[in-house]
Design an enzyme around this catalytic site. Structure first.
Site, short mmCIF file in Angstrom:
data_model
loop_
_atom_site.label_atom_id
_atom_site.label_comp_id
_atom_site.label_asym_id
_atom_site.label_seq_id
_atom_site.Cartn_x
_atom_site.Cartn_y
_atom_site.Cartn_z
N HIS A 139 -22.36 38.29 14.91
CA HIS A 139 -21.08 37.59 14.78
C HIS A 139 -20.98 37.02 13.37
O HIS A 139 -21.66 36.05 13.04
CB HIS A 139 -20.99 36.47 15.82
N MET B 268 -24.96 31.57 20.58
CA MET B 268 -24.22 30.76 21.52
C MET B 268 -23.31 31.65 22.37
O MET B 268 -22.74 32.62 21.88
CB MET B 268 -23.36 29.74 20.76
N SER C 233 -26.00 36.13 17.22
CA SER C 233 -24.91 35.25 16.79
C SER C 233 -25.51 34.08 16.02
O SER C 233 -26.17 34.28 15.00
CB SER C 233 -24.09 34.78 18.00
N THR C 234 -25.34 32.87 16.52
CA THR C 234 -25.81 31.68 15.80
C THR C 234 -27.30 31.76 15.51
O THR C 234 -28.11 31.95 16.41
CB THR C 234 -25.53 30.43 16.64
N ASP D 168 -22.00 36.78 24.91
CA ASP D 168 -21.80 38.12 24.39
C ASP D 168 -23.13 38.85 24.28
O ASP D 168 -24.11 38.32 23.76
CB ASP D 168 -21.13 38.07 23.02
#
Length: 354
Positions: free
Chosen positions: A202, A295, A176-177, A298
């Site tokens: 993401h 973050m 993600s991030t 998930d």
């Protein structure tokens, strides 16, 4: 003592500056300390105000956002959230900004900016909060986002394919991030004949294809946005399209991609948990998996399920992660066979899949 996140907004549009200021000022833990209409004004305000986070427009007069970001990261590194347009050029420039060190981005539409940005208010607040903790020593801590839908609703549990042991291997990666760059670093460490790679990052619709095309130009592998029915082939990377879950399913002796627009899991579509659950069910111990920077939570459950099925799993370590949320949660749950710095993950996956 003021523990609010201090934000400086940089955008050439007076309307966007006003809307962003109103949105962020409504959050009890965020304070907009100033705005700037271009990078030259922003440079002085950064010196005067010492903000914690910068929101930065991609395209501005006098100096473009990329040039300013490049100088900023060289002279005074700080968390930056890009505010990018929903265009092909906007996507490409935003991906360049992430390469230069921006933490994350939000999109702004070309029409009805006020209404659309207001619709994104929760996302904007969340990304500013996340950016504030994307530092080695953070004074901020945030609870993970609530789970609104369970992975069980998208991919019901059933026995894994652990008993199947073919010559085909699958490498599964979730992030993600900070993940657009972390995934690229892993891919750059893989040879052209490596096992097929499936990726859930993401990323919003409209950006995933541009990201896949960009990595295809930079990586020794063939990188593409996954399509329904794609057969997994060695040396190829399949990126989950924005707003679609990516699943790996078995078709006889082969693995193929399956796309789904089932409900978001952990507030995300694509969801890493959905990808990992499908991999453990379809590939079992023919797979290896890595959960990279991001973050929230998930992917943590999915990595644990893979690990429990006898699959080799890796979590990126805290020191090399932009945000150690997802991999940290996986480690806490006992889902990682190894916890490794980013530069060691590609070789570990290759070794385990050989």
């Amino acid at each position: 003592m003021n523990n609010k996140i201090r934000v400086l907004i940089v955008d050439d549009s007076a309307l966007v500056r006003k809307v962003l200021s109103e949105i962020l000022s409504a959050a009890p833990d965020i304070e907009v300390v100033g705005t700037a209409q271009d990078p030259f004004v922003a440079r002085e305000r950064i010196k005067q105000l010492s903000p914690d986070v910068l929101t930065l427009d991609v395209e501005m007069p006098r100096m473009d956002g990329l040039t300013f970001l490049r100088n900023l990261m060289r002279l005074r590194p700080m968390p930056v959230v890009m505010v990018s347009s929903l265009t092909a050029r906007g996507a490409d420039v935003t991906l360049q900004a992430l390469e230069l060190g921006a933490v994350d981005f939000v999109t702004k539409p070309t029409l009805d900016v006020t209404r659309a940005l207001t619709d994104y208010s929760q996302e904007l607040m969340a990304k500013v909060r996340m950016a504030a903790i994307a530092r080695p020593r953070s004074r901020m801590t945030l609870a993970p986002p609530p789970v609104r839908y369970s992975v069980d609703e998208v991919v019901p549990k059933r026995p894994s394919a652990g008993q199947w042991r073919t010559t085909d291997r699958v490498l599964a990666i979730g992030a993600s991030t900070g993940g657009t760059e972390a995934v690229k670093d892993v891919l750059m460490g893989l040879p052209p004949d490596c096992p097929a790679v499936v990726v859930a990052q993401h990323i919003p619709a409209g950006f995933s294809r541009a990201w896949a095309e960009r990595m295809n130009r930079q990586s020794p592998l063939v990188v593409r946005e996954a399509e329904n029915g794609d057969r997994l082939v060695n040396g190829h990377v399949y990126i989950a399209p924005g707003d679609h879950h990516l699943l790996v399913v078995r078709d006889g002796s082969r693995y193929v991609c399956q796309l789904s627009q089932a409900a978001p899991v952990n507030r995300h579509r694509p969801s890493v948990d959905v990808l990992f659950r499908s991999v453990v069910q379809s590939a079992g111990t023919n797979a290896c998996a890595a959960l990279l920077t991001g973050m929230g939570i998930d992917g943590a459950q999915g990595l644990k399920e893979l690990h429990d099925a006898g699959v080799f799993t890796v979590a990126q370590d805290e020191a090399s992660s932009v945000v150690w949320g997802m991999p940290g949660e996986a480690v806490k749950r006992g889902g990682a066979s190894k916890v490794l710095p980013l530069h060691e993950i590609a070789s570990a996956l290759l070794k385990a899949s050989s």
